[in-house]
Design a protein around this motif. Structure first.
Motif, mmCIF file in Angstrom:
data_model
loop_
_atom_site.group_PDB
_atom_site.id
_atom_site.type_symbol
_atom_site.label_atom_id
_atom_site.label_comp_id
_atom_site.label_asym_id
_atom_site.label_seq_id
_atom_site.Cartn_x
_atom_site.Cartn_y
_atom_site.Cartn_z
ATOM 1 N N ALA A 1 1.497 -22.441 -4.573
ATOM 2 C CA ALA A 1 1.894 -22.806 -5.915
ATOM 3 C C ALA A 1 1.794 -21.421 -6.474
ATOM 4 O O ALA A 1 0.853 -20.667 -6.447
ATOM 5 C CB ALA A 1 0.940 -23.910 -6.666
ATOM 6 N N VAL A 2 3.008 -21.023 -7.375
ATOM 7 C CA VAL A 2 2.961 -19.502 -7.918
ATOM 8 C C VAL A 2 2.373 -19.831 -9.236
ATOM 9 O O VAL A 2 2.554 -20.966 -10.019
ATOM 10 C CB VAL A 2 4.630 -19.435 -8.351
ATOM 11 N N THR A 3 1.354 -18.991 -9.356
ATOM 12 C CA THR A 3 0.661 -18.922 -10.746
ATOM 13 C C THR A 3 1.349 -17.926 -11.883
ATOM 14 O O THR A 3 1.429 -18.158 -13.043
ATOM 15 C CB THR A 3 -0.934 -18.766 -10.448
ATOM 16 N N SER A 4 1.723 -16.919 -11.160
ATOM 17 C CA SER A 4 2.504 -15.931 -12.259
ATOM 18 C C SER A 4 3.266 -14.960 -11.179
ATOM 19 O O SER A 4 2.942 -14.930 -9.950
ATOM 20 C CB SER A 4 1.482 -15.209 -13.025
ATOM 21 N N ALA A 5 4.323 -14.308 -11.896
ATOM 22 C CA ALA A 5 4.887 -13.298 -11.337
ATOM 23 C C ALA A 5 5.544 -12.479 -12.066
ATOM 24 O O ALA A 5 6.062 -12.872 -13.042
ATOM 25 C CB ALA A 5 6.168 -13.933 -10.193
ATOM 26 N N THR A 6 5.569 -11.237 -11.888
ATOM 27 C CA THR A 6 6.074 -10.055 -12.662
ATOM 28 C C THR A 6 7.045 -9.085 -11.899
ATOM 29 O O THR A 6 6.784 -9.116 -10.713
ATOM 30 C CB THR A 6 5.075 -9.270 -13.475
ATOM 31 N N ARG A 7 7.840 -8.343 -12.808
ATOM 32 C CA ARG A 7 8.560 -7.528 -11.860
ATOM 33 C C ARG A 7 8.717 -6.020 -12.682
ATOM 34 O O ARG A 7 8.961 -6.204 -13.827
ATOM 35 C CB ARG A 7 9.906 -7.989 -11.363
ATOM 36 N N GLU A 8 8.451 -4.826 -11.995
ATOM 37 C CA GLU A 8 8.647 -3.622 -12.763
ATOM 38 C C GLU A 8 9.845 -2.960 -12.135
ATOM 39 O O GLU A 8 9.800 -2.769 -10.722
ATOM 40 C CB GLU A 8 7.216 -3.089 -12.609
ATOM 41 N N LYS A 9 10.711 -2.425 -12.956
ATOM 42 C CA LYS A 9 11.946 -1.753 -12.317
ATOM 43 C C LYS A 9 11.754 -0.384 -13.089
ATOM 44 O O LYS A 9 11.834 -0.455 -14.436
ATOM 45 C CB LYS A 9 13.038 -2.564 -12.644
ATOM 46 N N GLN A 10 12.102 0.642 -12.379
ATOM 47 C CA GLN A 10 12.598 2.011 -12.969
ATOM 48 C C GLN A 10 13.941 2.314 -12.365
ATOM 49 O O GLN A 10 14.154 2.825 -11.234
ATOM 50 C CB GLN A 10 11.481 2.996 -12.449
ATOM 51 N N LYS A 11 14.977 1.807 -13.242
ATOM 52 C CA LYS A 11 16.526 2.166 -12.971
ATOM 53 C C LYS A 11 16.582 3.731 -12.371
ATOM 54 O O LYS A 11 17.128 3.960 -11.563
ATOM 55 C CB LYS A 11 17.225 1.672 -13.972
ATOM 56 N N LYS A 30 14.613 5.809 -11.173
ATOM 57 C CA LYS A 30 14.205 6.313 -9.938
ATOM 58 C C LYS A 30 14.673 5.193 -8.879
ATOM 59 O O LYS A 30 14.214 5.546 -7.826
ATOM 60 C CB LYS A 30 12.503 6.182 -10.041
ATOM 61 N N ASN A 31 15.276 4.181 -9.346
ATOM 62 C CA ASN A 31 15.691 3.234 -8.229
ATOM 63 C C ASN A 31 14.522 2.606 -7.558
ATOM 64 O O ASN A 31 14.558 2.217 -6.237
ATOM 65 C CB ASN A 31 16.497 4.094 -7.155
ATOM 66 N N TYR A 32 13.443 2.236 -8.346
ATOM 67 C CA TYR A 32 12.137 1.669 -7.969
ATOM 68 C C TYR A 32 11.930 0.337 -8.384
ATOM 69 O O TYR A 32 12.535 0.165 -9.560
ATOM 70 C CB TYR A 32 11.084 2.502 -8.490
ATOM 71 N N SER A 33 11.425 -0.426 -7.560
ATOM 72 C CA SER A 33 11.191 -1.955 -7.944
ATOM 73 C C SER A 33 10.191 -2.525 -7.180
ATOM 74 O O SER A 33 9.653 -2.260 -6.009
ATOM 75 C CB SER A 33 12.296 -2.839 -7.281
ATOM 76 N N ARG A 34 9.116 -3.088 -7.991
ATOM 77 C CA ARG A 34 8.061 -3.578 -7.433
ATOM 78 C C ARG A 34 8.026 -5.109 -8.091
ATOM 79 O O ARG A 34 7.841 -5.201 -9.495
ATOM 80 C CB ARG A 34 6.903 -2.697 -7.866
ATOM 81 N N MET A 35 7.937 -5.936 -7.093
ATOM 82 C CA MET A 35 7.709 -7.360 -7.586
ATOM 83 C C MET A 35 6.132 -7.883 -7.189
ATOM 84 O O MET A 35 5.738 -7.610 -6.098
ATOM 85 C CB MET A 35 8.506 -8.044 -7.029
ATOM 86 N N THR A 36 5.473 -8.504 -8.086
ATOM 87 C CA THR A 36 4.146 -9.022 -7.972
ATOM 88 C C THR A 36 4.127 -10.355 -8.109
ATOM 89 O O THR A 36 4.390 -10.735 -9.205
ATOM 90 C CB THR A 36 2.958 -8.239 -8.633
ATOM 91 N N VAL A 37 3.549 -11.200 -7.050
ATOM 92 C CA VAL A 37 3.622 -12.652 -7.357
ATOM 93 C C VAL A 37 2.278 -13.216 -6.904
ATOM 94 O O VAL A 37 1.439 -12.705 -6.077
ATOM 95 C CB VAL A 37 4.450 -13.344 -6.315
ATOM 96 N N HIS A 38 1.730 -13.986 -7.957
ATOM 97 C CA HIS A 38 0.358 -14.421 -7.458
ATOM 98 C C HIS A 38 0.429 -15.985 -7.195
ATOM 99 O O HIS A 38 0.977 -16.682 -7.848
ATOM 100 C CB HIS A 38 -0.466 -14.344 -8.712
#
Length: 300
Positions: free
Chosen positions: A183-193, A195-203
């Motif tokens: 079950a997903v408890t939380s999810a966030t995403r950080e984007k630095q356009k 820098k073309n960077y993306s990080r998705m964190t899912v709990h």
């Protein structure tokens, strides 16, 4: 008795499509793949021929009665539409993951395949790697306390590949296959356009309420790599177990599984479990996307 042959077409000739053409033209001796016969390939680009394989139009591929099955190797964004066209034309379909970029579309396509009595097979070569098979053996029977799966890779064009929860569904598939339903408890995403960077964190939480984290991180020059840290009551696993090299390529292994399904050699139980896993992962990918795209909650 004349053995049953299935005429096939490959749609899309990127890296996967070219591997598919190669494997269809050189099936493993006395394997189920010997029942597949490549009739041609479809591409928006003009190739003429690739080795002995000839280019045909999409219309021909859909109409041709000698083509019984399509291998869909286009970009993620067009999987859904292409799968639908070939199912409507009464063909079996093998599609590279993710089969669609929304859960609703995936469920509709699956239903359509069942109504038409056609095989819809989603490639999951990530479950066929020796590295993964060893990991699964290692994890079997252990009690999870907590775990993390961290993937890094090069930048993807999201317009073509979809939201990271879908383009990275191979990682989610690992977690579900290793630890059961989540079950997903939380999810966030950080984007630095810039820098073309993306990080998705899912709990996630397992059925036993144990925490699992999935991190999908992409940026310029990032090596394609998976890091694991799974802690069990008996200790932690931080490195992949040693794994032998397989003598059979991953796409060939997948092609053999598809051919087995066409020949009716896969049990109903296996098919049902696989259907559950594929659709469950796509449902979760959608939940993750919704979490990440929710406007920030403002606490007063």
């Amino acid at each position: 008795q004349i053995s049953k042959m299935f005429g096939t077409v490959v749609v899309g000739v990127g890296i996967a499509g070219l591997a598919r053409i190669r494997d269809l033209m050189n099936p493993m001796p006395s394997s189920p793949s010997e029942h597949l016969k490549l009739i041609g390939f479809v591409s928006r680009r003009s190739f003429g021929n690739i080795n002995e394989a000839k280019q045909i139009s999409l219309e021909d591929a859909l109409r041709n009665k000698d083509i019984h099955a399509a291998f869909i190797s286009t970009e993620n964004r067009s999987h859904e539409e292409t799968v639908r066209m070939f199912l409507e034309a009464g063909k079996h379909v093998l599609v590279e993951y993710p089969m669609a970029l929304s859960a609703k579309a995936a469920h509709e396509l699956w239903e359509m395949a069942e109504q038409k009595g056609k095989v819809l097979h989603v490639e999951h070569i990530e479950l066929l790697t020796e590295e993964y098979k060893q990991l699964k053996k290692e994890v079997a029977g252990k009690d999870l306390v907590k775990g993390t799966l961290h993937f890094t890779g090069h930048v993807l064009d999201e317009k073509k590949s979809g939201f990271p929860a879908f383009s990275g569904i191979a990682r989610l598939t690992w977690l579900i296959d290793l630890f059961g339903d989540l079950a997903v408890t939380s999810a966030t995403r950080e984007k630095q356009k810039d820098k073309n960077y993306s990080r998705m964190t899912v709990h996630f939480q397992t059925a036993n309420k144990k925490p699992l984290t999935w991190i999908e991180e992409r940026g310029p020059g990032m090596r394609r790599e998976k890091k694991i840290n799974f802690c069990f009551t008996s200790g932690c696993l931080e490195n992949f177990p040693e794994a032998p090299r397989s003598s059979v390529g991953l796409f060939m292994q997948d092609q053999n599984i598809f051919a087995k399904k066409l020949l009716g050699q896969v049990s109903k139980e296996e098919l049902a479990a696989e259907k559950w896993r594929i659709l469950r992962c796509l449902d979760l990918a959608e939940v993750i996307q919704q979490y990440c795209e929710e406007p920030e909650k403002i606490y007063s």
